[in-house]
Design an enzyme around this catalytic site. Structure first.
Site, mmCIF file in Angstrom:
data_model
loop_
_atom_site.group_PDB
_atom_site.id
_atom_site.type_symbol
_atom_site.label_atom_id
_atom_site.label_comp_id
_atom_site.label_asym_id
_atom_site.label_seq_id
_atom_site.Cartn_x
_atom_site.Cartn_y
_atom_site.Cartn_z
ATOM 1 N N SER A 164 37.571 15.077 56.689
ATOM 2 C CA SER A 164 36.750 14.276 57.613
ATOM 3 C C SER A 164 37.217 14.548 59.030
ATOM 4 O O SER A 164 38.316 15.061 59.236
ATOM 5 C CB SER A 164 36.934 12.784 57.326
ATOM 6 O OG SER A 164 38.223 12.375 57.742
ATOM 7 N N ASP A 165 36.415 14.201 60.016
ATOM 8 C CA ASP A 165 36.935 14.227 61.379
ATOM 9 C C ASP A 165 37.791 12.974 61.580
ATOM 10 O O ASP A 165 37.790 12.044 60.756
ATOM 11 C CB ASP A 165 35.812 14.341 62.416
ATOM 12 C CG ASP A 165 36.332 14.953 63.732
ATOM 13 O OD1 ASP A 165 37.559 14.945 63.965
ATOM 14 O OD2 ASP A 165 35.507 15.442 64.529
ATOM 15 N N TYR A 166 38.487 12.940 62.695
ATOM 16 C CA TYR A 166 39.517 11.931 62.962
ATOM 17 C C TYR A 166 38.975 10.495 62.841
ATOM 18 O O TYR A 166 38.157 10.068 63.655
ATOM 19 C CB TYR A 166 40.042 12.149 64.375
ATOM 20 C CG TYR A 166 41.349 11.486 64.692
ATOM 21 C CD1 TYR A 166 42.502 12.234 64.844
ATOM 22 C CD2 TYR A 166 41.430 10.107 64.866
ATOM 23 C CE1 TYR A 166 43.708 11.640 65.142
ATOM 24 C CE2 TYR A 166 42.636 9.507 65.162
ATOM 25 C CZ TYR A 166 43.768 10.275 65.307
ATOM 26 O OH TYR A 166 44.962 9.675 65.608
ATOM 27 N N GLY A 167 39.424 9.809 61.833
ATOM 28 C CA GLY A 167 39.037 8.398 61.686
ATOM 29 C C GLY A 167 37.601 8.181 61.262
ATOM 30 O O GLY A 167 37.100 7.048 61.283
ATOM 31 N N ALA A 168 36.920 9.256 60.854
ATOM 32 C CA ALA A 168 35.474 9.148 60.607
ATOM 33 C C ALA A 168 35.145 8.343 59.352
ATOM 34 O O ALA A 168 34.020 7.838 59.231
ATOM 35 C CB ALA A 168 34.850 10.537 60.514
#
Ligand code: NOJ
Length: 715
Positions: A279-283
């Site tokens: 996932s992207d950061y914190g997504a």
């Protein structure tokens, strides 16, 4: 006799290829077998651990590593720190599964290369691949085995700050560049200690965010998705990209992090991707804000089952997947498949056999002379000459040169938006490069205006030319690299008045581009427009060098100047490469990887648009604007050099291709000027009648051809 030899050779070739495929199959069977064995030994907590990625190496994080609750760390850099964390994983944790260490190595590690939008304009996939090979070598020397690159998002919107990270607007160029970057990062063998795992991002259509606002909604047709936004990802997967990163945005109502259609149907099923998606950061946690999950547990369940195997930074998987398995909501088979994908990449990357980094390599493999040569060449090839009414190349015997502008003596901003371990101290500023190139010339430097904050971008030029002060009677060198007070337009004008030629460096600070750096205006930030107008008012010959991560509104400059170069951000060798081009030691060869708008109101603007039912008409009843042309200032694929080329003898080698087949088209290109030069030959097609309306032009091939004066070739 010849025929017999050829046959034998072909048989050997086929056997060779067959043997390689066979041994690859054996290796991959062995990996699957080892994964089966590991899966049987793993607890649920250890399985979940493989899907968890944290940033940094705090004592708390390392404790989690010890317990087998982490699969990857990022932003831990340097062989010492990496080896120390790896030792905990492979020597002290129960199952001894290695970690993968990730970092954003987007355009170089320590040898910072031109930003991706710039190098895409080189139309030189071989050189781009070579640069990524250098990046991989340097990153792995510091323990990094995974880069969050290439970023392959197509975009048609320069307001979006992340345009700087990608290859521009064209799916074909984007695909060629994406594949080259993957090949460069991963090399021939992912297990090579000098190869990094590529992570193609941001899957998918992130570049289509509405209004160019970062993280915003995307709503596009399936046709657009498949024809424009997906192709570079497909090319990267075909080139072997072992990982992908999902995007932040919500795509047609379903956030990319939980988009089963793109993550599973297309990526896994249609393309046969067998790596993993992070996932992207914190997504994963952001799914709550998107409003598609009522709590973190639902977010984690939806993301994993849609096809996101690893969770970056927010700990959602770490907290939620165990209880979800226990409650029966998450089938063990889904968890196992995700773990298998992560372990497969770890095996392929050789991490089980060779988990540590040789600390010696940090002393030998980083910022080498060879790396800097690649950086300089790629920087030269990334500069687009957009206008030249005879002034360039400059004469090395020019007596007095004024070097003016807020970016002229700025090292840090030459590096661009992602610098990994790059250092401003390594960078050559334009002023420095010019001084080194013409040591005999008198160089007058003046900054002119400050360009020091994002807020500065909201202070626009008035548009009214600033009256030039009366010529100074003072003699001697003015403000040469040692400003005495705050920069002033007057000082800059004085320097210009004393010079034979002015080289003006304007643009954006690197921090005005990249993530979360969308702009609603394309104006030159701060008081640069005023500076420009004041310098032009001196009547001196002016060369404008623009440094930016996006096209800027340079209508005034284009109307009043005879020389403009687009330099983007060129990395550590920026100043040298710019000087090489300005003084003719290298000839410009880059082309526009985007359509350069006249004004912000034309956005989105792209060359491969549809014809519409009203493309033109002598009156107002056609698609266009009342107050602006609909054509870009500089089209996609455009760029000049110091010579001229002529095309002739176009030959269509294949008569008919319907319904399928290959069409061979060739043409002759001749250098008709006085200097050697490189032409980027571009091949476009248009389907005149089709079931759906087709773009007016689509790039389908290109080739760089270097020709001596008078020489001609059929590339
Ligand atoms: C968020 C960015 O969108 C992505 O491109 C980057 O790789 C991650 N942060 C990690 O730094």
């Amino acid at each position: 006799m010849l025929r017999v030899c050829q046959t034998i050779f072909s048989v050997i070739l086929v056997l060779g290829v067959g043997a390689r495929a066979f041994s690859q199959q054996l290796a991959s069977d062995a990996i699957e077998h080892r994964i089966d064995t590991l899966l049987q030994q793993m607890t649920v907590s250890e399985k979940v651990g493989q899907l968890v990625q944290y940033t940094g190496n705090s004592p708390q994080t390392l404790e989690q590593v010890l317990q087998g609750k982490v699969g990857s760390l990022f932003n831990v850099v340097g062989a010492g720190d990496v080896n120390a964390a790896q030792k905990i994983a492979v020597e002290k944790s129960r199952l001894k599964i290695p970690l993968i260490f990730g970092l954003d190595v987007i355009h170089g590690y320590r040898t910072v290369f031109p930003v991706p939008i710039a190098s895409a304009g080189s139309f030189d996939p071989e050189l781009i691949e070579q640069a990524e090979r250098v990046a991989a070598k340097e990153a792995t020397a510091a323990g990094i085995k995974w880069t969050f690159a290439p970023m392959v998002d197509i975009t048609r919107d320069p307001r979006w700050g992340r345009m700087v990270e990608g290859a521009g607007e064209d799916p074909y160029l984007g695909s060629v560049v994406a594949a080259a970057r993957v090949r460069g990062f991963q090399g021939r063998d992912l297990a090579d200690p000098q190869s990094v795992i590529a992570c193609t991002k941001h899957y998918v259509a992130y570049g289509a965010v509405e209004g160019g606002r970062d993280y915003n909604t995307v709503d596009i047709s399936e046709q657009l998705l498949r024809e424009v936004y997906l192709p570079p990802f497909h090319a990267a997967v075909k080139a072997g990209s072992a990982a992908l990163m999902s995007a932040f945005e919500d795509l047609n109502g379903v956030p990319a992090t939980v988009n089963r259609h793109t993550l599973t149907d297309i990526l896994r099923h249609d393309w046969g991707f067998n790596g993993f998606v992070v996932s992207d950061y914190g997504a994963v946690d952001e799914l709550l804000q998107h409003g598609v999950a009522k709590d973190e547990a639902e977010a984690a369940l939806k993301a994993l089952t849609a096809g996101v195997e690893m969770d970056m930074a927010d700990g959602a998987y770490a907290k939620q997947l165990g209880p979800l398995v226990e409650s029966g909501k998450l089938p063990m088979s889904v968890l196992d498949e995700a773990v298998r994908r992560v372990l497969r990449v770890k095996f392929r990357a050789g991490l089980f056999g060779n988990p540590y980094t040789d600390p010696q390599r940090e002393h030998t493999d980083i910022l080498t002379t060879e790396s800097l040569l690649v950086a300089r060449k790629l920087a030269q090839e990334s500069i687009v000459l957009v206008k030249n009414r005879g002034l360039l190349p400059l004469d090395k015997n020019t007596k007095t040169i004024a070097v003016i502008g807020p970016l002229a003596d700025d090292k840090a901003d030459q590096l661009g938006s992602w610098v990994a371990q790059g250092s401003a101290a390594d960078a050559v500023a334009p002023l420095e490069g010019i001084k080194a190139k013409v040591p005999g010339a008198e160089i007058l430097y003046a900054k002119g205006v400050d360009l020091d904050s994002v807020e500065g971008s909201r202070v626009f030029g008035t548009g009214a030319p600033v009256a030039a002060p009366a010529p100074s009677t003072a003699t001697g060198v003015l403000n040469v690299g040692a400003p005495t007070g705050p920069p002033s337009i007057n000082d800059a004008v004085h320097a210009a008045q004393k010079a034979d030629v002015v080289i003006l460096f304007l643009g954006e600070l690197a921090g005005m581009t990249g993530e979360a750096s969308s702009r609603a205006s394309l104006d030159l930030p701060s008081k640069q427009e005023q500076l420009l107008e004041a310098i032009v008012a001196t009547g001196k010959p002016v060369v404008l060098v623009l440094e930016s991560g996006r096209p800027l509104d340079i209508r005034w400059a284009n109307a009043h100047l005879s020389v403009i170069l687009q330099a983007w951000y060129l990395g550590v060798q920026a100043g040298n490469a710019i000087a090489d081009i300005l003084f003719g030691d290298a000839s410009p060869s880059a082309r526009m990887p985007i359509s350069w708008p006249r004004s912000v109101g034309q956005i989105p603007i792209y060359y491969n648009h549809k014809n519409t039912g009203r493309p033109t008409s002598p009156d107002r009843w056609h698609t266009g604007y009342l107050d602006e042309s609909k054509e870009p200032l500089f089209p996609f694929g455009y760029g000049l050099t110091y010579t001229t080329f002529q095309y002739s003898n176009l030959r269509v080698e294949t008569a008919a291709i319907a319904p399928t087949g290959t069409l061979h088209v060739t043409a002759e290109v001749q250098n008709t000027g006085q200097r050697a030069g490189t032409e980027v030959v571009q091949f476009y097609v248009h389907d005149r009648v089709a079931p759906t309306s087709r773009p007016v032009r689509e790039l389908k091939g290109f080739s760089r051809v270097t020709l001596a004066p008078g020489e001609h070739k059929r590339p």
